[in-house]
Design a protein around this motif. Structure first.
Motif, PDB file in Angstrom:
ATOM      1  N   ASP A  22       0.827  -1.203   0.000  1.00  0.00           N
ATOM      2  CA  ASP A  22       0.000   0.000   0.000  1.00  0.00           C
ATOM      3  C   ASP A  22       0.867   1.261   0.000  1.00  0.00           C
ATOM      4  O   ASP A  22       0.388   2.365   0.252  1.00  0.00           O
ATOM      5  CB  ASP A  22      -0.943   0.001   1.217  1.00  0.00           C
ATOM      6  CG  ASP A  22      -0.171  -0.098   2.524  1.00  0.00           C
ATOM      7  OD1 ASP A  22       1.086  -0.143   2.474  1.00  0.00           O
ATOM      8  OD2 ASP A  22      -0.821  -0.139   3.577  1.00  0.00           O
ATOM      9  N   ASP A  23       2.201   1.101  -0.277  1.00  0.00           N
ATOM     10  CA  ASP A  23       3.112   2.240  -0.268  1.00  0.00           C
ATOM     11  C   ASP A  23       4.255   1.938  -1.240  1.00  0.00           C
ATOM     12  O   ASP A  23       4.415   0.810  -1.709  1.00  0.00           O
ATOM     13  CB  ASP A  23       3.657   2.474   1.148  1.00  0.00           C
ATOM     14  CG  ASP A  23       4.299   3.851   1.297  1.00  0.00           C
ATOM     15  OD1 ASP A  23       4.293   4.614   0.301  1.00  0.00           O
ATOM     16  OD2 ASP A  23       4.827   4.160   2.388  1.00  0.00           O
ATOM     17  N   ASN A  24       5.044   2.988  -1.534  1.00  0.00           N
ATOM     18  CA  ASN A  24       6.178   2.785  -2.426  1.00  0.00           C
ATOM     19  C   ASN A  24       7.287   1.980  -1.774  1.00  0.00           C
ATOM     20  O   ASN A  24       8.113   1.373  -2.470  1.00  0.00           O
ATOM     21  CB  ASN A  24       6.753   4.133  -2.891  1.00  0.00           C
ATOM     22  CG  ASN A  24       5.816   4.871  -3.810  1.00  0.00           C
ATOM     23  OD1 ASN A  24       5.014   5.684  -3.354  1.00  0.00           O
ATOM     24  ND2 ASN A  24       5.889   4.587  -5.107  1.00  0.00           N
ATOM     25  N   VAL A  25       7.352   1.977  -0.463  1.00  0.00           N
ATOM     26  CA  VAL A  25       8.378   1.227   0.255  1.00  0.00           C
ATOM     27  C   VAL A  25       7.713   0.086   1.014  1.00  0.00           C
ATOM     28  O   VAL A  25       6.815   0.311   1.838  1.00  0.00           O
ATOM     29  CB  VAL A  25       9.161   2.126   1.226  1.00  0.00           C
ATOM     30  CG1 VAL A  25      10.204   1.299   1.985  1.00  0.00           C
ATOM     31  CG2 VAL A  25       9.837   3.258   0.467  1.00  0.00           C
ATOM     32  N   ALA A 413      11.955   6.807  -4.307  1.00  0.00           N
ATOM     33  CA  ALA A 413      10.931   5.833  -4.698  1.00  0.00           C
ATOM     34  C   ALA A 413       9.581   6.514  -4.849  1.00  0.00           C
ATOM     35  O   ALA A 413       8.820   6.212  -5.778  1.00  0.00           O
ATOM     36  CB  ALA A 413      10.859   4.720  -3.659  1.00  0.00           C
ATOM     37  N   SER A 414       9.288   7.437  -3.941  1.00  0.00           N
ATOM     38  CA  SER A 414       7.995   8.140  -3.991  1.00  0.00           C
ATOM     39  C   SER A 414       7.935   9.091  -5.176  1.00  0.00           C
ATOM     40  O   SER A 414       6.960   9.106  -5.935  1.00  0.00           O
ATOM     41  CB  SER A 414       7.780   8.901  -2.683  1.00  0.00           C
ATOM     42  OG  SER A 414       6.580   9.632  -2.738  1.00  0.00           O
ATOM     43  N   SER A 415       9.001   9.913  -5.352  1.00  0.00           N
ATOM     44  CA  SER A 415       8.975  10.924  -6.418  1.00  0.00           C
ATOM     45  C   SER A 415       9.019  10.311  -7.806  1.00  0.00           C
ATOM     46  O   SER A 415       8.444  10.850  -8.749  1.00  0.00           O
ATOM     47  CB  SER A 415      10.144  11.895  -6.240  1.00  0.00           C
ATOM     48  OG  SER A 415      11.382  11.204  -6.355  1.00  0.00           O
ATOM     49  N   GLU A 416       9.705   9.162  -7.964  1.00  0.00           N
ATOM     50  CA  GLU A 416       9.818   8.509  -9.270  1.00  0.00           C
ATOM     51  C   GLU A 416       8.789   7.413  -9.460  1.00  0.00           C
ATOM     52  O   GLU A 416       8.786   6.732 -10.485  1.00  0.00           O
ATOM     53  CB  GLU A 416      11.231   7.932  -9.440  1.00  0.00           C
ATOM     54  CG  GLU A 416      12.356   8.944  -9.374  1.00  0.00           C
ATOM     55  CD  GLU A 416      12.270   9.970 -10.495  1.00  0.00           C
ATOM     56  OE1 GLU A 416      11.799   9.604 -11.590  1.00  0.00           O
ATOM     57  OE2 GLU A 416      12.678  11.125 -10.273  1.00  0.00           O
ATOM     58  N   ASP A 417       7.928   7.215  -8.455  1.00  0.00           N
ATOM     59  CA  ASP A 417       6.885   6.192  -8.479  1.00  0.00           C
ATOM     60  C   ASP A 417       7.477   4.796  -8.704  1.00  0.00           C
ATOM     61  O   ASP A 417       7.070   4.054  -9.595  1.00  0.00           O
ATOM     62  CB  ASP A 417       5.838   6.500  -9.557  1.00  0.00           C
ATOM     63  CG  ASP A 417       4.577   5.634  -9.375  1.00  0.00           C
ATOM     64  OD1 ASP A 417       4.330   5.196  -8.227  1.00  0.00           O
ATOM     65  OD2 ASP A 417       3.861   5.414 -10.370  1.00  0.00           O
ATOM     66  N   TYR A 418       8.470   4.437  -7.876  1.00  0.00           N
ATOM     67  CA  TYR A 418       9.058   3.106  -7.875  1.00  0.00           C
ATOM     68  C   TYR A 418       8.650   2.381  -6.596  1.00  0.00           C
ATOM     69  O   TYR A 418       8.338   3.010  -5.584  1.00  0.00           O
ATOM     70  CB  TYR A 418      10.593   3.183  -7.934  1.00  0.00           C
ATOM     71  CG  TYR A 418      11.130   3.119  -9.335  1.00  0.00           C
ATOM     72  CD1 TYR A 418      11.680   1.946  -9.829  1.00  0.00           C
ATOM     73  CD2 TYR A 418      11.080   4.236 -10.166  1.00  0.00           C
ATOM     74  CE1 TYR A 418      12.185   1.882 -11.116  1.00  0.00           C
ATOM     75  CE2 TYR A 418      11.572   4.176 -11.455  1.00  0.00           C
ATOM     76  CZ  TYR A 418      12.122   2.995 -11.936  1.00  0.00           C
ATOM     77  OH  TYR A 418      12.608   2.926 -13.212  1.00  0.00           O
ATOM     78  N   GLN A 419       8.661   1.079  -6.707  1.00  0.00           N
ATOM     79  CA  GLN A 419       8.326   0.263  -5.551  1.00  0.00           C
ATOM     80  C   GLN A 419       9.615  -0.363  -5.009  1.00  0.00           C
ATOM     81  O   GLN A 419      10.333  -1.037  -5.741  1.00  0.00           O
ATOM     82  CB  GLN A 419       7.338  -0.836  -5.949  1.00  0.00           C
ATOM     83  CG  GLN A 419       6.724  -1.572  -4.769  1.00  0.00           C
ATOM     84  CD  GLN A 419       5.719  -2.604  -5.248  1.00  0.00           C
ATOM     85  OE1 GLN A 419       6.102  -3.620  -5.823  1.00  0.00           O
ATOM     86  NE2 GLN A 419       4.436  -2.337  -5.041  1.00  0.00           N
TER      87      GLN A 419
END
Length: 442
Positions: A22-25, A413-419
């Motif tokens: 439910d989150d990028n990390v 991860a959040s700014s680039e939309d990576y998991q």
């Protein structure tokens, strides 16, 4: 494309683990040997293809499976004692006929650990960075500016640039050795003014010609002396005859006839003598001083002339090597400038990255000298660039990262939309998804 749901059953240490991020990390925590890393291994096994784990099935079980829901498709890999099977389908019922081929096109380098770039040696870092940037080298232009034949560009363009640079450098080194040798030879030669060489044989021939004229003139002078002697003798004879006439009247007639004859001879001889004297008066003896001086100085003159020729030849040779050396220096600069031009047009994952001295640099310094935060930032950015389609990265052992470093990769991860899936050794059950005994502990 990211993982929206993960499920593993009986895979290695895992019993049944199901995770819906439910989150990028996605933080997977727990004590050692509880199955945290196995979750990352399961993602590798499901999506990576290639070599499978030697014992993928949990001890005591007959079958294992890993299901990764990527939203657009669902990847299911099952393991049995006889081998492994892969299935890809979507929610509309589509099933891929060649699932691994499809997966390879999507996954790319999913298994990339952001910290792997920082841990790699210089050569490997260059290879990894080249795989995410488009470094364009024009072989025709490189050949033109370097003078080195460039048939094609290597898979690693930097290798081509470095090889061309090294060849030009070696050529310049050889030319400089020749240049130094030419300088030493030139310095050993005396400074002389330009002078033309002379032909001793021509000078001797000219002297012989002049001496012949002198001999001819002397012969003419000798003829005059003979003529004068002859005239004196005849005059004496004439005088004697005259006396005899006076004394010998009886022989007068004969003597007068003799006198007449002798007088005519005297007249003719005198005329011839006058003509000869007039000719001799016009004669000019050439001066042998100059030619004798030239002959005496011929060896010295020719030696000086040869020294001048030798020095001019060595100067020309030195100028040639100097020009070649200067040309190689210009070519080296052109290659360096061209490389800088290529790099300036290359879009790097992080501004400030570059290639230099066979390695990767950041902010003009070797990447190995970058700070911990810079290293993590650059490595993570490269990891993201390596995985443009499936935006997933995996980090095992994240407890080695401090709070600042965690903040950096979390923000990226959040700014680039990576998991970002990471494991952390912890006994705090409130940290992330807590694994114990191969299961999620509630």
């Amino acid at each position: 494309m990211k993982i929206i749901k993960f499920r593993a059953e009986n895979f290695q240490k895992l019993k049944v683990v199901e995770i819906t991020p439910d989150d990028n990390v996605v933080t997977i925590a727990g004590k050692c040997e509880q199955g945290k890393t196995t979750i990352l291994d399961a993602i590798h096994a499901a999506l990576g293809g290639g070599k499978m784990p030697e014992q993928p099935i949990r001890t005591g079980e007959k079958k294992a499976s890993v299901v990764v829901d990527l939203g657009e498709m669902i990847v299911t890999r099952t393991f049995t004692p006889s081998g492994t099977a892969l299935k890809i389908e979507n929610k509309d019922g589509f099933k891929a006929s060649k699932p691994q081929d499809l997966l390879d096109k999507i996954v790319g380098k999913l298994a990339f650990d952001p910290l792997e770039f920082a841990r790699s040696d210089s050569k490997k870092q260059v290879e990894m960075l080249l795989s995410v940037v488009d470094l364009q080298v024009d072989p025709a232009k490189l050949q033109k500016i370097s003078g080195v034949v460039v048939d094609k560009v290597d898979e690693n363009p930097l290798t081509t640039l470095n090889n061309v640079y090294a060849e030009v450098m070696e050529n310049r080194k050889l030319t400089n050795r020749q240049l130094d040798s030419a300088k030493k030879v030139l310095a050993s030669l005396p400074e002389v003014s330009e002078i033309k060489a002379v032909s001793v044989s021509e000078l001797v021939a000219e002297k012989d010609k002049l001496q012949k004229v002198i001999r001819s003139n002397n012969d003419k002078r000798a003829d005059i002396e003979k003529q004068q002697q002859f005239l004196a003798e005849k005059e004496k004879q004439r005088d004697n005859v005259a006396k005899e006439i006076e004394e010998l009247e009886k022989q007068l007639a004969a003597k007068r006839e003799q006198l007449t004859i002798m007088t005519q001879v005297v007249i003719k001889t005198n005329q011839e003598l006058g003509r000869m004297q007039a000719d001799v008066a016009k004669l000019i003896d050439p001066d042998l001083t100059a030619i004798n001086t030239k002959i005496a100085n011929a060896d010295k003159t020719n030696k000086q002339a040869q020294q001048y020729i030798d020095r001019q030849a060595k100067q020309a040779e030195l100028d040639k090597y100097q020009a070649e050396s200067d040309d190689y220096t210009k070519k080296l600069k052109s290659i360096t400038d061209y490389k800088a031009e290529i790099v300036s047009k290359t879009k790097f994952p992080v501004p400030g990255l570059d290639f230099a001295n066979g390695g990767v640099t950041y902010e003009k310094l070797p990447f190995k000298q970058a700070s911990g935060s810079q290293t993590l930032k650059v490595s993570t950015a490269i990891g993201m660039a390596l995985n443009p389609k499936l935006r997933v990265m995996l980090i095992d052992g994240a407890e080695s990262l401090d709070s600042k470093q965690m903040a950096i990769i979390s923000e990226m991860a959040s700014s680039e939309d990576y998991q970002l899936w990471l494991t952390r050794v912890s006994e705090d059950e409130k940290v992330g998804i807590y694994i114990e005994g191969g299961e999620i502990k509630k």
